[in-house]
Design a protein around this motif. Structure first.
Motif, PDB file in Angstrom:
ATOM      1  N   VAL A 182       0.622  -1.222   0.067  1.00 14.05           N
ATOM      2  CA  VAL A 182       0.103   0.045   0.032  1.00 14.05           C
ATOM      3  C   VAL A 182       0.780   1.333   0.184  1.00 14.05           C
ATOM      4  CG1 VAL A 182      -1.784   1.215   1.020  1.00 14.05           C
ATOM      5  CG2 VAL A 182      -2.040  -1.212   1.130  1.00 14.05           C
ATOM      6  N   LEU A 183       1.958   1.221   0.810  1.00 12.09           N
ATOM      7  CA  LEU A 183       2.854   2.380   0.807  1.00 12.09           C
ATOM      8  C   LEU A 183       3.404   2.646  -0.398  1.00 12.09           C
ATOM      9  CD1 LEU A 183       4.197   2.064   4.471  1.00 12.09           C
ATOM     10  CD2 LEU A 183       2.649   3.980   3.616  1.00 12.09           C
ATOM     11  N   ARG A 184       3.749   1.443  -1.078  1.00  7.50           N
ATOM     12  CA  ARG A 184       4.493   1.911  -2.328  1.00  7.50           C
ATOM     13  C   ARG A 184       3.376   2.249  -3.452  1.00  7.50           C
ATOM     14  NH1 ARG A 184       9.699  -0.033  -2.938  1.00  7.50           N
ATOM     15  NH2 ARG A 184      10.319  -1.414  -1.265  1.00  7.50           N
ATOM     16  N   LEU A 185       2.347   1.913  -3.339  1.00 10.16           N
ATOM     17  CA  LEU A 185       1.265   2.390  -4.110  1.00 10.16           C
ATOM     18  C   LEU A 185       0.752   3.869  -3.912  1.00 10.16           C
ATOM     19  CD1 LEU A 185      -1.371  -0.454  -4.276  1.00 10.16           C
ATOM     20  CD2 LEU A 185       0.324   0.141  -6.120  1.00 10.16           C
ATOM     21  N   LEU A 186       0.964   4.177  -2.872  1.00 13.37           N
ATOM     22  CA  LEU A 186       0.774   5.529  -2.491  1.00 13.37           C
ATOM     23  C   LEU A 186       2.102   6.459  -2.581  1.00 13.37           C
ATOM     24  CD1 LEU A 186      -0.852   5.106   1.407  1.00 13.37           C
ATOM     25  CD2 LEU A 186      -2.083   5.828  -0.784  1.00 13.37           C
ATOM     26  N   ARG A 187       3.073   6.011  -2.504  1.00 14.63           N
ATOM     27  CA  ARG A 187       4.351   6.902  -2.820  1.00 14.63           C
ATOM     28  C   ARG A 187       4.738   6.794  -4.483  1.00 14.63           C
ATOM     29  NH1 ARG A 187       4.561  10.649  -0.077  1.00 14.63           N
ATOM     30  NH2 ARG A 187       6.892  10.873  -0.684  1.00 14.63           N
ATOM     31  N   GLY A 188       4.036   5.963  -5.024  1.00 15.50           N
ATOM     32  CA  GLY A 188       4.196   5.962  -6.714  1.00 15.50           C
ATOM     33  C   GLY A 188       3.402   6.841  -7.356  1.00 15.50           C
ATOM     34  N   PRO A 189       3.550   6.564  -8.783  1.00 18.08           N
ATOM     35  CA  PRO A 189       3.136   7.608  -9.927  1.00 18.08           C
ATOM     36  C   PRO A 189       1.696   7.911  -9.627  1.00 18.08           C
ATOM     37  CG  PRO A 189       4.628   5.955 -10.739  1.00 18.08           C
ATOM     38  CD  PRO A 189       4.262   5.538  -9.535  1.00 18.08           C
ATOM     39  N   PHE A 190       0.798   6.985  -9.286  1.00 16.23           N
ATOM     40  CA  PHE A 190      -0.453   7.355  -9.063  1.00 16.23           C
ATOM     41  C   PHE A 190      -0.962   7.137  -7.515  1.00 16.23           C
ATOM     42  CE2 PHE A 190      -1.262   3.063  -8.184  1.00 16.23           C
ATOM     43  CZ  PHE A 190      -1.676   2.291  -9.393  1.00 16.23           C
ATOM     44  N   GLY A 191       0.105   7.655  -6.733  1.00 17.85           N
ATOM     45  CA  GLY A 191      -0.385   7.413  -5.370  1.00 17.85           C
ATOM     46  C   GLY A 191      -1.393   8.442  -4.850  1.00 17.85           C
ATOM     47  N   ALA A 192      -1.377   9.696  -5.419  1.00 22.70           N
ATOM     48  CA  ALA A 192      -2.412  10.663  -5.072  1.00 22.70           C
ATOM     49  C   ALA A 192      -3.691  10.068  -5.303  1.00 22.70           C
ATOM     50  CB  ALA A 192      -2.190  11.919  -5.885  1.00 22.70           C
ATOM     51  N   ARG A 193      -3.733   9.486  -6.395  1.00 18.84           N
ATOM     52  CA  ARG A 193      -5.032   8.910  -6.805  1.00 18.84           C
ATOM     53  C   ARG A 193      -5.847   7.967  -5.778  1.00 18.84           C
ATOM     54  NH1 ARG A 193      -6.032   7.879 -13.180  1.00 18.84           N
ATOM     55  NH2 ARG A 193      -5.788   9.863 -13.789  1.00 18.84           N
ATOM     56  N   LEU A 194      -4.931   7.100  -5.352  1.00 25.95           N
ATOM     57  CA  LEU A 194      -5.351   6.209  -4.443  1.00 25.95           C
ATOM     58  C   LEU A 194      -5.465   6.952  -2.937  1.00 25.95           C
ATOM     59  CD1 LEU A 194      -5.658   3.092  -3.358  1.00 25.95           C
ATOM     60  CD2 LEU A 194      -3.267   3.105  -3.272  1.00 25.95           C
ATOM     61  N   ALA A 195      -4.665   7.796  -2.726  1.00 23.27           N
ATOM     62  CA  ALA A 195      -5.021   8.672  -1.648  1.00 23.27           C
ATOM     63  C   ALA A 195      -6.228   9.252  -1.620  1.00 23.27           C
ATOM     64  CB  ALA A 195      -3.807   9.475  -1.161  1.00 23.27           C
ATOM     65  N   GLN A 196      -6.816   9.538  -2.646  1.00 21.57           N
ATOM     66  CA  GLN A 196      -7.909  10.196  -2.788  1.00 21.57           C
ATOM     67  C   GLN A 196      -9.183   9.248  -2.125  1.00 21.57           C
ATOM     68  OE1 GLN A 196      -8.929  13.078  -3.661  1.00 21.57           O
ATOM     69  NE2 GLN A 196      -7.328  13.857  -5.052  1.00 21.57           N
ATOM     70  N   LEU A 197      -9.196   8.058  -1.828  1.00 20.13           N
ATOM     71  CA  LEU A 197     -10.028   7.195  -1.205  1.00 20.13           C
ATOM     72  C   LEU A 197      -9.940   7.637   0.244  1.00 20.13           C
ATOM     73  CD1 LEU A 197      -8.735   3.500  -2.078  1.00 20.13           C
ATOM     74  CD2 LEU A 197     -10.775   4.877  -2.780  1.00 20.13           C
ATOM     75  N   GLY A 198      -9.123   8.293   0.897  1.00 20.39           N
ATOM     76  CA  GLY A 198      -9.165   8.904   2.226  1.00 20.39           C
ATOM     77  C   GLY A 198      -9.923  10.305   2.180  1.00 20.39           C
ATOM     78  N   ARG A 199     -10.237  10.933   1.029  1.00 13.61           N
ATOM     79  CA  ARG A 199     -10.883  12.056   1.244  1.00 13.61           C
ATOM     80  C   ARG A 199     -12.365  11.792   1.451  1.00 13.61           C
ATOM     81  NH1 ARG A 199      -8.846  16.327  -0.860  1.00 13.61           N
ATOM     82  NH2 ARG A 199     -10.920  17.391  -1.335  1.00 13.61           N
ATOM     83  N   ILE A 200     -12.899  13.011   2.144  1.00 14.77           N
ATOM     84  CA  ILE A 200     -14.207  12.826   2.912  1.00 14.77           C
ATOM     85  C   ILE A 200     -15.297  12.629   1.608  1.00 14.77           C
ATOM     86  CG2 ILE A 200     -14.774  15.269   2.535  1.00 14.77           C
ATOM     87  CD1 ILE A 200     -16.166  14.929   5.459  1.00 14.77           C
ATOM     88  N   GLU A 201     -15.155  13.093   0.522  1.00 16.60           N
ATOM     89  CA  GLU A 201     -16.307  12.823  -0.602  1.00 16.60           C
ATOM     90  C   GLU A 201     -16.076  11.171  -1.033  1.00 16.60           C
ATOM     91  OE1 GLU A 201     -13.880  14.905  -0.704  1.00 16.60           O
ATOM     92  OE2 GLU A 201     -14.676  17.117  -1.104  1.00 16.60           O
ATOM     93  N   SER A 202     -15.043  10.942  -0.989  1.00 16.09           N
ATOM     94  CA  SER A 202     -15.023   9.124  -1.318  1.00 16.09           C
ATOM     95  C   SER A 202     -15.665   8.379  -0.154  1.00 16.09           C
ATOM     96  CB  SER A 202     -13.615   8.753  -1.820  1.00 16.09           C
ATOM     97  OG  SER A 202     -12.937   9.277  -2.505  1.00 16.09           O
ATOM     98  N   HIS A 203     -15.404   8.776   1.029  1.00 16.63           N
ATOM     99  CA  HIS A 203     -15.977   8.173   2.091  1.00 16.63           C
ATOM    100  C   HIS A 203     -17.442   8.355   2.058  1.00 16.63           C
ATOM    101  CE1 HIS A 203     -12.532   6.335   4.038  1.00 16.63           C
ATOM    102  NE2 HIS A 203     -12.017   7.679   4.348  1.00 16.63           N
ATOM    103  N   ARG A 204     -17.926   9.242   1.576  1.00 18.11           N
ATOM    104  CA  ARG A 204     -19.463   9.642   1.768  1.00 18.11           C
ATOM    105  C   ARG A 204     -19.974   8.732   0.495  1.00 18.11           C
ATOM    106  NH1 ARG A 204     -19.174  15.961   2.537  1.00 18.11           N
ATOM    107  NH2 ARG A 204     -18.983  16.197   5.204  1.00 18.11           N
ATOM    108  N   ILE A 205     -19.336   8.835  -0.656  1.00 18.69           N
ATOM    109  CA  ILE A 205     -19.873   7.967  -1.725  1.00 18.69           C
ATOM    110  C   ILE A 205     -19.726   6.439  -1.312  1.00 18.69           C
ATOM    111  CG2 ILE A 205     -19.531   7.427  -4.131  1.00 18.69           C
ATOM    112  CD1 ILE A 205     -20.533  10.211  -3.619  1.00 18.69           C
ATOM    113  N   GLY A 206     -18.742   6.158  -0.656  1.00 16.42           N
ATOM    114  CA  GLY A 206     -18.688   4.679  -0.137  1.00 16.42           C
ATOM    115  C   GLY A 206     -19.873   4.283   0.535  1.00 16.42           C
TER     116      GLY A 206
END
Length: 320
Positions: A182-206
């Protein structure tokens, strides 16, 4: 239909190919025949298929990282198409109703896939560690992503799967390797996209996605879903479609149709009974929407699937 495949990958070097070859060997060992096999490590699965798909298979895919070690596959979400093969990996960040087709597989060289289901709570903790100053805002926020399968992530996936044959070691070491992936994904080229899962909008849509999954046979009121998500109706619609490429209503309609198809194949019931079980009042409306979604009427679809021996297709969401 829109294709969102990344550019073709450059030829792999011998060093970069080694972790992928090791992963393929481990997948073949953990999936001795066609199907999806859970390992002793929670959330880690090995998948094998010895032939290409005869048709698109519909199902619900949970949040996960998937790496194809051998073979190739097409995934469709709404009107968008994603292609991936051993040079790429795919991330699903929400429960998504998708259609998929294995494009390249044979008995001699079967399709082999590694699936790692995300623990959302642990993911949220690691996002804070990887992005302590906050996650950059992104204009693209789709809930499925395709990117190059880097050597480091592939190597970690192979080490994690190797632990499946060592249950005592796995209990101690697997959580560490999971965190590494998970950390390698987060620190990789599209890590910011994966990290968007932690944004409040994503949690609400979830939360909205989870509600629709549990109540797909009930009338959907956008105002009630917006209240659940603590959003306005227009904001919910915008964020939902941005993540899933579908409106909440389109998302909801896909679920009972998939469940009805599963019931008809698994239980042998007719379309009228299946439609009632998933909440349809009108059998004719069910037939119209079924044909629109799957491309043919329910009776013809069942005849075709059974004659092709595709009864197992209904459970594919745990196989990819």
């Amino acid at each position: 239909m829109t294709s969102t495949s990344p550019p073709p990958a450059a030829p792999a070097t011998q060093a970069a190919a080694a972790p992928l070859a090791r992963l393929a060997g481990l997948l073949a060992a953990n999936a001795p025949h066609d199907g999806s096999f859970a390992t002793c490590i929670p959330g880690v699965h090995a998948v094998r298929a010895s032939s290409a798909s005869a048709e698109l298979v519909h199902g619900l895919h949970r949040p996960a990282l998937c790496i194809v070690a051998q073979g190739a596959k097409t995934v469709m979400l709404g009107d968008e198409s994603y292609e991936y093969d051993p040079s790429r990996m795919m991330i699903f960040s929400l429960d998504l109703p998708i259609a998929a087709m294995i494009r390249q597989a044979s008995v001699a060289a079967p399709y082999l896939s590694f699936r790692f289901d995300f623990d959302q709570e642990r993911l949220a903790e690691l996002i804070l560690k990887a992005w302590p100053d906050g996650v950059p805002l992104l204009r693209e926020s789709r809930a499925v992503y395709v990117a190059q399968a880097g050597e480091a992530v592939t190597d970690a996936a192979a080490r994690l799967l190797a632990l499946a044959s060592q249950p005592e070691d796995a209990a101690l070491l697997a959580p560490l390797v999971k965190d590494e992936i998970v950390l390698r994904l987060l620190r990789g080229p599209f890590g910011a996209r994966l990290a968007q899962l932690g944004r409040i909008e994503s949690h609400r849509i979830g939360k909205v996605v989870a509600w629709i999954r549990s109540h797909f046979d009930q009338a959907l009121r956008i105002e009630e879903l917006a209240e659940l998500a603590h959003m306005s109706s227009s904001s919910l619609h915008e964020h939902f479609k941005s993540l899933t490429s579908m409106s909440p209503l389109q998302f909801q309609k896909a679920l009972p149709l998939q469940e009805a198809r599963r019931l008809m194949l698994a239980s042998g019931i007719d379309a009228g009974v299946a439609s009632q079980r998933v909440g349809y009042v009108s059998a004719s409306q069910f037939s119209r929407e079924y044909a629109r979604h799957f491309g043919t009427a329910p009776s013809r679809d069942m005849l075709r699937l059974r004659s092709a021996g595709l009864e197992q297709a209904v459970s594919f969401s745990q196989q990819y």
